[in-house]
Structure formats: structure tokens, C-alpha cells
Design a protein around this motif. Sequence first.
Motif, PDB file in Angstrom:
ATOM      1  N   ASP A 541     -11.090  -2.034  -0.632  1.00  0.00           N
ATOM      2  CA  ASP A 541     -11.048  -0.867   0.251  1.00  0.00           C
ATOM      3  C   ASP A 541     -12.452  -0.464   0.688  1.00  0.00           C
ATOM      4  O   ASP A 541     -12.695  -0.180   1.872  1.00  0.00           O
ATOM      5  CB  ASP A 541     -10.357   0.284  -0.466  1.00  0.00           C
ATOM      6  CG  ASP A 541     -10.153   1.492   0.436  1.00  0.00           C
ATOM      7  OD1 ASP A 541      -9.344   1.386   1.381  1.00  0.00           O
ATOM      8  OD2 ASP A 541     -10.806   2.533   0.201  1.00  0.00           O
ATOM      9  N   LYS A 542     -13.375  -0.438  -0.245  1.00  0.00           N
ATOM     10  CA  LYS A 542     -14.755  -0.072   0.084  1.00  0.00           C
ATOM     11  C   LYS A 542     -15.396  -1.093   1.018  1.00  0.00           C
ATOM     12  O   LYS A 542     -16.140  -0.739   1.944  1.00  0.00           O
ATOM     13  CB  LYS A 542     -15.579   0.052  -1.193  1.00  0.00           C
ATOM     14  CG  LYS A 542     -15.182   1.241  -2.064  1.00  0.00           C
ATOM     15  CD  LYS A 542     -15.914   1.217  -3.390  1.00  0.00           C
ATOM     16  CE  LYS A 542     -15.459   2.362  -4.299  1.00  0.00           C
ATOM     17  NZ  LYS A 542     -16.071   2.292  -5.655  1.00  0.00           N
ATOM     18  N   LYS A 545     -14.066  -0.708   4.533  1.00  0.00           N
ATOM     19  CA  LYS A 545     -14.668   0.470   5.164  1.00  0.00           C
ATOM     20  C   LYS A 545     -16.070   0.138   5.666  1.00  0.00           C
ATOM     21  O   LYS A 545     -16.453   0.512   6.786  1.00  0.00           O
ATOM     22  CB  LYS A 545     -14.721   1.620   4.171  1.00  0.00           C
ATOM     23  CG  LYS A 545     -15.348   2.885   4.755  1.00  0.00           C
ATOM     24  CD  LYS A 545     -15.394   4.007   3.723  1.00  0.00           C
ATOM     25  CE  LYS A 545     -16.039   5.267   4.325  1.00  0.00           C
ATOM     26  NZ  LYS A 545     -16.108   6.371   3.338  1.00  0.00           N
ATOM     27  N   ASN A 548     -16.094  -1.565   8.815  1.00  0.00           N
ATOM     28  CA  ASN A 548     -15.500  -0.797   9.922  1.00  0.00           C
ATOM     29  C   ASN A 548     -14.172  -1.389  10.412  1.00  0.00           C
ATOM     30  O   ASN A 548     -13.878  -1.391  11.618  1.00  0.00           O
ATOM     31  CB  ASN A 548     -16.471  -0.696  11.102  1.00  0.00           C
ATOM     32  CG  ASN A 548     -17.700   0.116  10.756  1.00  0.00           C
ATOM     33  OD1 ASN A 548     -17.591   1.201  10.173  1.00  0.00           O
ATOM     34  ND2 ASN A 548     -18.870  -0.418  11.088  1.00  0.00           N
ATOM     35  N   TYR A 575      -9.686   4.750   2.375  1.00  0.00           N
ATOM     36  CA  TYR A 575      -9.874   4.226   3.721  1.00  0.00           C
ATOM     37  C   TYR A 575      -8.594   3.543   4.221  1.00  0.00           C
ATOM     38  O   TYR A 575      -8.165   3.738   5.360  1.00  0.00           O
ATOM     39  CB  TYR A 575     -11.048   3.237   3.745  1.00  0.00           C
ATOM     40  CG  TYR A 575     -11.436   2.800   5.138  1.00  0.00           C
ATOM     41  CD1 TYR A 575     -12.106   3.673   5.994  1.00  0.00           C
ATOM     42  CD2 TYR A 575     -11.127   1.525   5.612  1.00  0.00           C
ATOM     43  CE1 TYR A 575     -12.458   3.291   7.288  1.00  0.00           C
ATOM     44  CE2 TYR A 575     -11.474   1.129   6.897  1.00  0.00           C
ATOM     45  CZ  TYR A 575     -12.134   2.020   7.732  1.00  0.00           C
ATOM     46  OH  TYR A 575     -12.479   1.639   9.012  1.00  0.00           O
ATOM     47  N   TYR A 576      -7.971   2.782   3.355  1.00  0.00           N
ATOM     48  CA  TYR A 576      -6.717   2.115   3.692  1.00  0.00           C
ATOM     49  C   TYR A 576      -5.644   3.150   4.006  1.00  0.00           C
ATOM     50  O   TYR A 576      -4.888   3.010   4.976  1.00  0.00           O
ATOM     51  CB  TYR A 576      -6.264   1.230   2.522  1.00  0.00           C
ATOM     52  CG  TYR A 576      -5.204   0.201   2.869  1.00  0.00           C
ATOM     53  CD1 TYR A 576      -5.541  -1.127   3.057  1.00  0.00           C
ATOM     54  CD2 TYR A 576      -3.864   0.551   2.969  1.00  0.00           C
ATOM     55  CE1 TYR A 576      -4.582  -2.087   3.358  1.00  0.00           C
ATOM     56  CE2 TYR A 576      -2.890  -0.394   3.271  1.00  0.00           C
ATOM     57  CZ  TYR A 576      -3.257  -1.714   3.461  1.00  0.00           C
ATOM     58  OH  TYR A 576      -2.305  -2.649   3.758  1.00  0.00           O
ATOM     59  N   LYS A 578      -6.008   6.089   5.185  1.00  0.00           N
ATOM     60  CA  LYS A 578      -6.279   6.688   6.488  1.00  0.00           C
ATOM     61  C   LYS A 578      -5.768   5.785   7.615  1.00  0.00           C
ATOM     62  O   LYS A 578      -5.120   6.246   8.563  1.00  0.00           O
ATOM     63  CB  LYS A 578      -7.781   6.930   6.631  1.00  0.00           C
ATOM     64  CG  LYS A 578      -8.193   7.478   7.990  1.00  0.00           C
ATOM     65  CD  LYS A 578      -9.715   7.608   8.070  1.00  0.00           C
ATOM     66  CE  LYS A 578     -10.154   8.053   9.467  1.00  0.00           C
ATOM     67  NZ  LYS A 578     -11.632   8.119   9.562  1.00  0.00           N
TER      68      LYS A 578
END
Length: 719
Positions: A541-542, A545, A548, A575-576, A578
Motif C-alpha cells: 500500500d505504501k 502510494k 501515485n 491509500y488502497y 481511498k
Amino acid sequence: MRQVKRIISLLLVLAMAFSLPIAANAVDTYDDVLGTVVEVQKYGNLTMDVKPDALYDAGYELGDMLKVTVGDNVLEIPFCTSYSDVDTGSLVVRDDQEENLLVVAINMGNFSTTYNAEVGDEVTFSLLEKEGYLSEYLLHQLERTNLRSDYTADSIFANFRSIATTGIKPAVLYRSSSPINNELGRAAYSDALAEAVGVQTVLNLADSQEEIEGYIASDDFTSDYYKSLYDTGKVKYLDMGVDIAGEDFGTKLADGLRFLSKNEGPYLIHCTEGKDRAGFVSALLESLMGAELDEVVDDYMTTYENYYKVEKDSEQYTSIANSNIISSLTTIVCGYEKGTDISDVDLAEAAENYLETIGMTSDEITVLKTKLSADSMYKTPNVEAKVTEIEKYGHASTDILIEDFYKLGFEKGDMVTAIFDNGFVLEAPFLDGYYVDNGSPLVRAYPGHTNIAVCINYGKLNEVANVEVGDKATIMLTDPGDYLLQYEIRKLERTNNREEYSSDEVFANFRNITVGDIAKGVLYRSSSPINNELGRASYSDKLMKKANVNTVVNLADSDDNINTYLAADDFASPYYAKLYKNNNVLPLNMSIAYANDEFKANVVKGLVFMSENKAPYIFHCTEGKDRAGFFAALIESLMGASKDEIVEDYMQSYINYYGVKEGTDQYKLISQDVLSMLKVIGNTEDLDNIDLAAAAYDYLVSGGMTDEQIETLKANLSD
């Protein structure tokens, strides 16, 4: 305008009316074709001195009804290409396209003896009715290949199965294509399965002793188990013709069944394809032992499902059954006129009467029935299993505890054979992981699971074997340790501890794909950034992100799965979450059976989603290794990557997770998996002479993706 339409309609009616007498007299406009018999083939078929082109040049077409005059016989015969284009016992004029011969024959009969025809006789062909047989001809068209890769299991390719109808228990009587005659490329597979189940006695309906000796002496002979049975006198070679209604067939069949009765099982019946002669004899024995008509038909038609993918209960299925086995049972076994309804006939009594007419005594029939009613014959150790669950990917989980399986004497790397109560046979290695080729079977004792399962790697065992919850199978040991070397090469171990990996990217199997025309920073792949069962989700996930990522194709999960992950206590993928909330994630919930149409449809859905949304993109499954591996190979092919580049990217997952070293036997063996994927994408076995980009394009079009969508996707990936 309305008046104009009326006039046009009237003209069409008049045109049709005037054309009717012309059509009725059209036969008169076609010339007769004269020929001479130059050969009477082994089974009584006539070969002509004229070629099929002579009929085509005269205006005749496949599906036409012909009037054929042979001596004093004036016959109505359809013009076709295959014996199976007509009913059993029916006449056919055949364009033998493989040998470029014009043949006059009876399907499963002897034309020469029936009509007293011989070499030198003149034959006249005339057109009787244009397209008079066309609808039946089209219905009978059957196509198959002789490539193992086009079939989902060895037993389906070899048409090998246990007869398990009423009165015959599984593992007593088997049927198959020839395990000795390799003209169809199936002999080695049938022979291996015969050895696996322990066949002791064979009825070879097709061959003579001379033919068997010829097969054994041939360069491609690999049927050692069959030879061992032949050498010890356990093979009865009957050299039967295909005229199943003939006296010769009946006499030889009675002789063969006496041989079966005097020897021990398990028994195997075969001809060449295991379809016609073996189909009739199997149906006869099934009837004798008490099977109902629908059981007999189902078993007979399994061959057509295996070879030709005829769909059960389709119009074609019904037509073939009526034309072949139902017709044979009606006219030959029951002694009724063709077309008589035999659904309420006592088939057991009819079969016994038939056996008496071909020369068997009541005592001999009693002995035969005793042999066929024997208990199932399995090698030891063996254990009966009940299917308790069909897992997500089609694996059949059973009620056998893994610990109990080991206690019985089974060990990892053994070859075992599962015989299901519907007759399906599957030989497979017993393993604690999916250490087999894509599409290959295994009996699984997976770490963390409690029960044994029967599986196909990247395939749906439940569909291939036609099994469901409640069905039973017996699993027996057939070749101890035979897969052990492969197991040791393929066995891969990894940990889920971040500390044991060199970077977050390696741990999460996260990477940017830049092969072919794919631009840097546009396309990524990884393990799941949302499912944390491997402890990698937050890392992926990081990384997405940081890259982008805007659009996600989730190959593994459904919406329900994702919502479960979002609600989990260890959820750490904001992030996922979102992107998912903003509808930038497409959950495809795909199986791992990458060779089937459902998989293709989902792949296309994912790529269409990418074409309609902005880059950067990421695709993932759970580990980012298998489904993601296929998805990557397809995109990379489309974008012009070479075979070596695709293999290198695929194998990076195994380097990341398992530390597999390039150039090792293990590396080479595992890389066969992605080569198998490329063969599916290219629809070919030859990867040395293929344009992968064109093949990928065709694959997507065949899955329903438009040219415009493909070009948009390519533009998005190359920007």
C-alpha cells in the motif's frame, strides 16, 4: 411507398413460385459420376478409382443425398466426410479428406459382404436430393485434436475411465482408447493409467496378433505395461471389424467375454479410439448388469464429451446418442426395428438374450456376471474419501484427515490414483503444495489445512471430474516416490518476516514493469495491498502510494472480500481504501484456471477498465505471482516484450519470495509455467515462431475487447 412494397412482395412470391418446378427438376441438371471399385478395405468399405473431386466437379456437395447403383443394388446414401456423420448401420458415401479417397461404406458395418460388392465392380453416383441430408450432416460434425495440451486431464485425453453403472462397482471394469496402437498419440497415456489402476486382463477389440507385434516393434513404442500383460497371455486380441451387427463380430465377442470370465480383474476393454466397438461392448455389459438406458447413454456419450466437447443434453448430443448407441441397442441387442422406444425395455434380459444368440451358454453368462459384479479392486494402501467441500478454485476437499493419510503409508512425492464413484480416474502426485505444472493434478496435504484435497493446479477439478459435495472417491498408492525428485526441485519455502528480505519492494513483490513499449512509472505489479494474510499489505500500500497509482485491477478478490479486509483489526492500507471508495479499484474475483473462457473474460474486463481509467496502474492477486503472472505476460506480450523478458519478469517473483537462482534446474523447471501461459495466449505449442504481440492482440479480441479499446490501452501504457 406502401404500394411499392406490395409490388416488390408480389414479385418475390411470383419468383418463388416459378422457381419451384425448376428446383424440383434440378436433379436432372447434374451429371452422373461413374467409378470402379479398386479396393475393399479391412472392414468392407469400398474405395473407388475416382477421387472426391469428381463429385464436387459434377456439382455435388456434402450433405446431398445420392443415388448409388452397385450391381443390382440401387441405394440412397448421403455424401459426407466421416462415418460418424450417419447412424450406426447406415450407409455413407465418404470424402476421406485425409487420404483423398472416395469411399462407399456402412458405418459399423460391412458394405462388401452386405451388397456382394468386390474389386472391379462399377458404381454409379447420381444426385437424388440437393441438400437432402445437410441438416443431419451439420449436426454430426465433430472436431477434435490429438494434442494432449488441448485436454484437461490424461484420462480425458486417453478416454480412460472406470465403468461405474448399476451392477458394476468402480475399479472392476475400465474402458479406453488403445494403450498399444499409438496412431492417435494416446497410447502412452492409456498404458500409464492401466498400470496405475492395476489392470490385469485386456480385451483388445481392434487388433490382430500381427498388428500388436508391429506396434511393439515400432520406434515410438512406450507401452511397457501393456507389453507385460501381452507377454503373459493376459491380452485377448480379437481383430474385430466394425460391423457390430455381423456374425463375425458376435462370434469374436463371445470368445473375448469367455476369456474375460476365465481371468482376474481389473479388466480393460479397448478398440482404437475407445468409442465405437468399445462403446458397444461397454453398453452391452452395462445393460447385462442392470444399468438403465440413461446410464448406458451417459457413459457412451462421455467419449463424445471427452473427444469433441459435445455439450450434454444439447441437440447434437441427443442426435448422436439416438443415431449410435440407442440405435445399436434397439436393433442389435433388443432386436426391434430402428426408432422403437426402448426406454421401458428390460435391457438386462435383452443383453442376456443377445449373448445367447452369439453363442454363449447360460452358464458362461452367469460366470461373466459374477466376474463383473466383483467388489472394487484397489491397490494398497487405499482409502475411501467423501467430498465435503468444493473450494473456491474448484478443488475437492475430502473428509480424510492429513495425519490419517500419512499414517496409512502415503508419503510426499508418491504417485497416487483417485477413482471417483462416477468412473473418473486421476493419477497425480501426493504433495504438500502446488508443485506441479499448470493444469496438472495433485492430491494435496496443504500446510495449515487439516484435510486431504484432490486438485488441479490452475484448473477446476470439480468441473473436469464432474464431482460435487457428497461424491466419493478411493485414493490408492500406485507408484511410491515416483515424483520425489520433481518435488524436491519444485519445493519452495519462504517466510513472511520482513526482516528476512532485502527491501520493502522485494518483500511485497512490488515492481515497475518497463519491458517492450511500456513506459517507466506507468505499470506496477505486487502482492495484495489489501489482503494482509501474508503480512505484506501495508508495505504494498505504501509503495503504490509512493508511485501515485491511480487505477487498480484486483485479480483475486470480490467486493465482499475487500469489505472484510477493510473491517479487519489489522487493516493498514489507507491509500488502497481511498482508491476503492473512489471506484478506482476493479475486483475481479478470478479463479486460477487461466486456460478457460471465464478467466479470459475477466482478464479482458480488467484491461478494458485500465483503458478507461488513468495511469499509473497496478494489478495484483494475493501473492502477485500466479494470476498476476498471467496478466503481466499478456500485457507484456501485447506491448512487444520478448519471450525472454517475459520469463525474466515472471521469475522475479520466485527470486523475491524463494531465492530461486537463475540458471538452476529449479529456475528452468518453474519457468515452464509462464511458457505454458504464453502457449495459451498464442494458442500454439510453438513459441519459437510466434509474434507474441499479434497473438496477445488476437487473444483480447477473441475475449470481446474491441480494436479501439486495445489501441487506447496501448497508448495509455506507452505514454
